[in-house]
Design a protein around this motif. Structure first.
Motif, mmCIF file in Angstrom:
data_model
loop_
_atom_site.group_PDB
_atom_site.id
_atom_site.type_symbol
_atom_site.label_atom_id
_atom_site.label_comp_id
_atom_site.label_asym_id
_atom_site.label_seq_id
_atom_site.Cartn_x
_atom_site.Cartn_y
_atom_site.Cartn_z
ATOM 1 N N LEU A 143 1.419 6.393 -7.102
ATOM 2 C CA LEU A 143 0.313 7.272 -7.517
ATOM 3 C C LEU A 143 0.642 8.746 -7.271
ATOM 4 O O LEU A 143 0.252 9.614 -8.042
ATOM 5 C CB LEU A 143 -0.977 6.879 -6.793
ATOM 6 N N ARG A 144 1.371 9.017 -6.175
ATOM 7 C CA ARG A 144 1.642 10.427 -5.824
ATOM 8 C C ARG A 144 2.825 10.999 -6.619
ATOM 9 O O ARG A 144 2.852 12.169 -6.926
ATOM 10 C CB ARG A 144 1.899 10.544 -4.331
ATOM 11 N N ASP A 145 3.793 10.134 -6.922
ATOM 12 C CA ASP A 145 4.961 10.626 -7.650
ATOM 13 C C ASP A 145 4.826 10.249 -9.126
ATOM 14 O O ASP A 145 5.270 9.193 -9.568
ATOM 15 C CB ASP A 145 6.231 10.000 -7.056
ATOM 16 N N LYS A 146 4.184 11.148 -9.864
ATOM 17 C CA LYS A 146 3.921 10.879 -11.290
ATOM 18 C C LYS A 146 5.224 10.725 -12.075
ATOM 19 O O LYS A 146 5.290 9.990 -13.044
ATOM 20 C CB LYS A 146 3.089 12.020 -11.895
ATOM 21 N N GLU A 174 7.684 -2.497 -6.777
ATOM 22 C CA GLU A 174 7.190 -1.290 -7.433
ATOM 23 C C GLU A 174 6.985 -1.553 -8.939
ATOM 24 O O GLU A 174 5.976 -1.164 -9.532
ATOM 25 C CB GLU A 174 8.226 -0.182 -7.242
ATOM 26 N N GLN A 194 0.840 -1.199 0.000
ATOM 27 C CA GLN A 194 0.000 0.000 0.000
ATOM 28 C C GLN A 194 0.884 1.261 0.000
ATOM 29 O O GLN A 194 0.609 2.213 -0.723
ATOM 30 C CB GLN A 194 -0.869 -0.020 1.262
ATOM 31 N N ARG A 250 7.765 9.259 -11.231
ATOM 32 C CA ARG A 250 8.293 7.932 -11.023
ATOM 33 C C ARG A 250 7.545 6.894 -11.863
ATOM 34 O O ARG A 250 8.112 5.909 -12.316
ATOM 35 C CB ARG A 250 8.170 7.576 -9.537
ATOM 36 N N SER A 251 6.255 7.109 -12.077
ATOM 37 C CA SER A 251 5.431 6.039 -12.636
ATOM 38 C C SER A 251 4.837 6.310 -14.016
ATOM 39 O O SER A 251 4.556 5.371 -14.770
ATOM 40 C CB SER A 251 4.282 5.748 -11.678
ATOM 41 N N LYS A 256 1.028 4.010 -2.935
ATOM 42 C CA LYS A 256 0.806 5.441 -2.706
ATOM 43 C C LYS A 256 1.918 6.248 -3.344
ATOM 44 O O LYS A 256 1.691 7.287 -3.976
ATOM 45 C CB LYS A 256 0.743 5.730 -1.195
ATOM 46 N N GLY A 257 3.172 5.738 -3.200
ATOM 47 C CA GLY A 257 4.335 6.406 -3.791
ATOM 48 C C GLY A 257 4.205 6.502 -5.300
ATOM 49 O O GLY A 257 4.489 7.532 -5.908
#
Lengths: 248, 423
Positions: free
Chosen positions: B10-13, B333, B3, B15-16, B7-8
């Motif tokens: 979803l919050r750090d665009k 991740e 989880q 990164r993803s 969250k990381g």
């Protein structure tokens, strides 16, 4: 002395023969052939023997022809063909079938189809021009067919729409009847071979009463066209060469 | 922990987003191409089987050698007996006889003279006695005007051909051709309907009539040019078809009958064997190539991401987190990013496939001169393996890319950390 006279006679005969051969041209041979084969009009009863893969059929018909441009044929037997009629007027061909009571004009690719399963195509039946009109003819040699001496003529098409690009014809040197003919495509491939036999003197002219057509692209022994009875230059009423006569 | 990582992500665009887009694109392509190829190949094979080859087909030996010329004089005879033998030997298969022949279609005017004409290719099937043939050829759905023949003498005609010759429903037309023995074949028919199969070759100039009408007109009583066999489940089974054909042909191998029957499996006809093999390998090749290409791209993306997060990894190492822990978390991740991208890609791929399935791509202009049986509209097809065919490689490629790029973590020297962190 006797030997000398014999040799002189042979030399004379050979000389006369060479002169005679030198005088006749390919077109003259074709003219002599035409005199035998063509007439103002004919009424012919004939039989076609068609050898198929699975059986051999005989079809009897009665044909009326005026020159090369008009002809009318009625099929008399067998039962399936009986009553079928064909009318050719210049470059048009109509067929009447009694079971459907329909008259149909054949055109296009249908003209290349075989007539009644024979080795003859409708296109072969449609050719109505004199050979001299379509081809440049030359004598290319002499050869014996059976016991008959023949001129070999080569005919090369001089018109674009000839059914066959080249024809080779063996014509009897005495009776001026073709005894064999080979028909070639533009590619040089032999398409059909026609053998004429049973030559008879009919009404003062030599005439072949059996003609074998062999489509070289088909297996089998070809189709025999046998003349059962022929009348030269009879009076044929005009109504025969009329579309109405198909349904008559 | 998952989880927390999620969250990381979803919050750090930064990164993803890029990896998700790349995975989604790759997966979309894989899913769509799989569906597209499946649709095209299945359509070609099924259409050939239904119209031309059956799952197996029997012809006389000489007919088979010259089948392109439709030599009706070489047709099979005594076909009812042969069909009964086949039905008894292979009871779970359906055996149907068909006759294919060509001729001239003539349309009369009010005086009975030829109004229009055209060359016709006739397919005679069991319309009046066998509903399976109507279903197999999807005739009900192919009817454009009128209806299916209900009595002898009724025929269907292709819609394009009818328009070309100006034929209306109920018109009388005449077929002119040759019988099996070369006689002239003349017959009047009534047009009961027009059809369109979406097959260029057929739609140009086809007539469909009942096989008994064809047998009568062609003088081919108890005969047919071909007998087609179909498996009960309508699906082609290659091994079974080849085995049946081999057994059947063994029986007639030494037959002295010139017209002995010979059986061919679907893949022995019309080059369909190559198409079947091609379709089997094509999906595998596409998936392999896409996994490889995506892995290379994601490896690079991972490297870039790793460099960008160099400081973060340094701090985490400085805080005492082990290299293995950082590596494992980056893999988790990657799994999550791969799953998100693959889900999105699968969804988009399925939407694209569905669109191509419903709308299709009209290639009729390209098929004008083609004699091969091909659908005139190419359609994709949604198949079950599209659910995983892109998803698994998408996740694997992302993980592989991160595993490769994450190797750098183990090369970091803790002694240099403070120097790198510039503290």
């Amino acid at each position: 002395m006797k030997t000398f006279r014999v040799l002189s006679l042979i030399s004379c005969l050979l000389f006369i023969s060479v002169i005679a051969h030198g005088q006749i041209t390919a077109n003259e041979i074709l003219d002599r052939v035409k005199e035998n084969m063509n007439s103002e009009s004919t009424i012919t009863e004939s039989k076609m023997v068609i050898r198929g893969k699975r059986n051999t059929r005989e079809i009897v018909s009665k044909g009326y022809a005026e020159g090369n441009e008009k002809s009318f044929t009625e099929y008399l037997s067998p039962e399936r063909e009986k009553g079928t009629k064909m009318l050719k007027l210049e470059d048009k061909l109509w067929i009447y079938n009694p079971s459907t009571d329909r008259t149909i004009q054949l055109s296009g690719h249908m003209l290349r189809q075989s007539v009644m399963g024979s080795d003859l195509s409708y296109e072969d039946m449609m050719e109505d021009r004199e050979l001299i009109e379509i081809y440049d003819a030359t004598i290319i040699g002499e050869e014996k067919i059976g016991d008959r001496n023949c001129y070999i003529l080569e005919l090369n098409a001089k018109v674009e729409d000839a059914s066959y690009q080249k024809r080779k014809t063996w014509v009897d040197t005495e009776r001026f009847i073709p005894l064999k003919e080979e028909l070639f495509a533009k590619s040089g491939q032999l398409l059909k071979r026609v053998s004429l036999s049973d030559i008879q003197k009919l009404d003062g002219r030599w005439y072949p009463t059996k003609i074998n057509y062999k489509d070289m692209l088909m297996s089998g022994e070809g189709t025999d066209f046998i003349v059962l009875n022929i009348e030269f230059n009879p009076e044929i009423p005009d109504y025969i060469f009329n579309k109405a006569s198909l349904k008559r | 922990m998952i989880q927390f990582i999620l969250k990381g992500i979803l919050r750090d665009k930064n990164r993803s987003l890029l990896p998700i887009v790349i995975v989604a694109l790759g997966v979309t392509l894989t899913v769509f191409l799989s569906g597209y190829l499946a649709g095209v190949f299945q359509d070609v094979i099924q259409q050939n089987a239904r119209f031309e080859t059956g799952h197996v087909k029997i012809m006389s030996k000489p007919y088979a050698q010259n089948k392109d010329q439709l030599p009706i004089d070489l047709a099979l005879l005594n076909t009812e007996k042969l069909k009964k033998e086949l039905q008894s030997a292979y009871p779970d298969m359906q055996w149907v006889q068909r006759i294919k022949f060509g001729g001239l279609l003539d349309v009369p005017d009010e005086n009975g003279n030829s109004r229009s004409q055209g060359p016709a290719s006739v397919m005679a099937i069991s319309i009046l006695s066998d509903n399976n043939e109507i279903e197999r050829l999807n005739i009900k759905n192919s009817v454009i005007k009128g209806g299916i023949p209900t009595k002898s003498g009724d025929v269907l005609i292709s819609n394009d051909f009818a328009n070309k010759l100006d034929i209306k429903i109920g018109d009388e037309i005449t077929y002119v051709g040759s019988t099996m023995y070369g006689s002239m074949a003349f017959q009047n028919y009534r047009v009961s309907g027009t059809v369109e199969f979406g097959n260029v070759g057929f739609d140009k100039g086809a007539i469909i009539m009942d096989v008994s009408d064809a047998q009568q007109i062609l003088n081919m009583e108890d005969g047919a040019t071909e007998i087609l066999g179909y498996f009960g489940n309508s699906q082609y089974e290659s091994d079974r078809a080849n085995s049946i054909a081999e057994n059947f042909n063994t029986k007639y191998k030494n037959s002295e009958d010139e017209f002995a029957p010979e059986m061919f499996s679907l893949e022995e006809q019309n080059g369909l064997g190559e198409i079947l093999a091609y379709s089997n390998y094509m999906s595998q090749i596409i998936v392999t190539v896409l996994i490889f290409a995506m892995s290379v791209v994601l490896w690079n993306t991972g490297l870039l991401g790793g460099l960008r997060r160099y400081k973060e990894y340094g701090i985490r190492l400085a805080l005492g987190e082990s290299k293995g822990s950082i590596y494992r978390k980056s893999i988790i991740e990657a799994v999550l990013i791969g799953a998100i991208g693959s889900t999105l890609g699968t969804f988009l791929g399925l939407i694209a496939t569905y669109y191509m399935q419903e709308v299709g791509l009209d290639i009729s202009d390209l098929m004008d001169k083609s004699s091969m049986i091909m659908p005139s509209t190419i359609r994709a097809k949604i198949i079950p393996n599209q659910i995983y065919i892109g998803f698994i490689p998408g996740v694997l490629a992302m993980v592989l890319g991160n595993m490769l790029s994450g190797m750098g973590i183990y090369k970091r020297e803790t002694a240099n950390l403070f120097k790198e962190l510039e503290v």
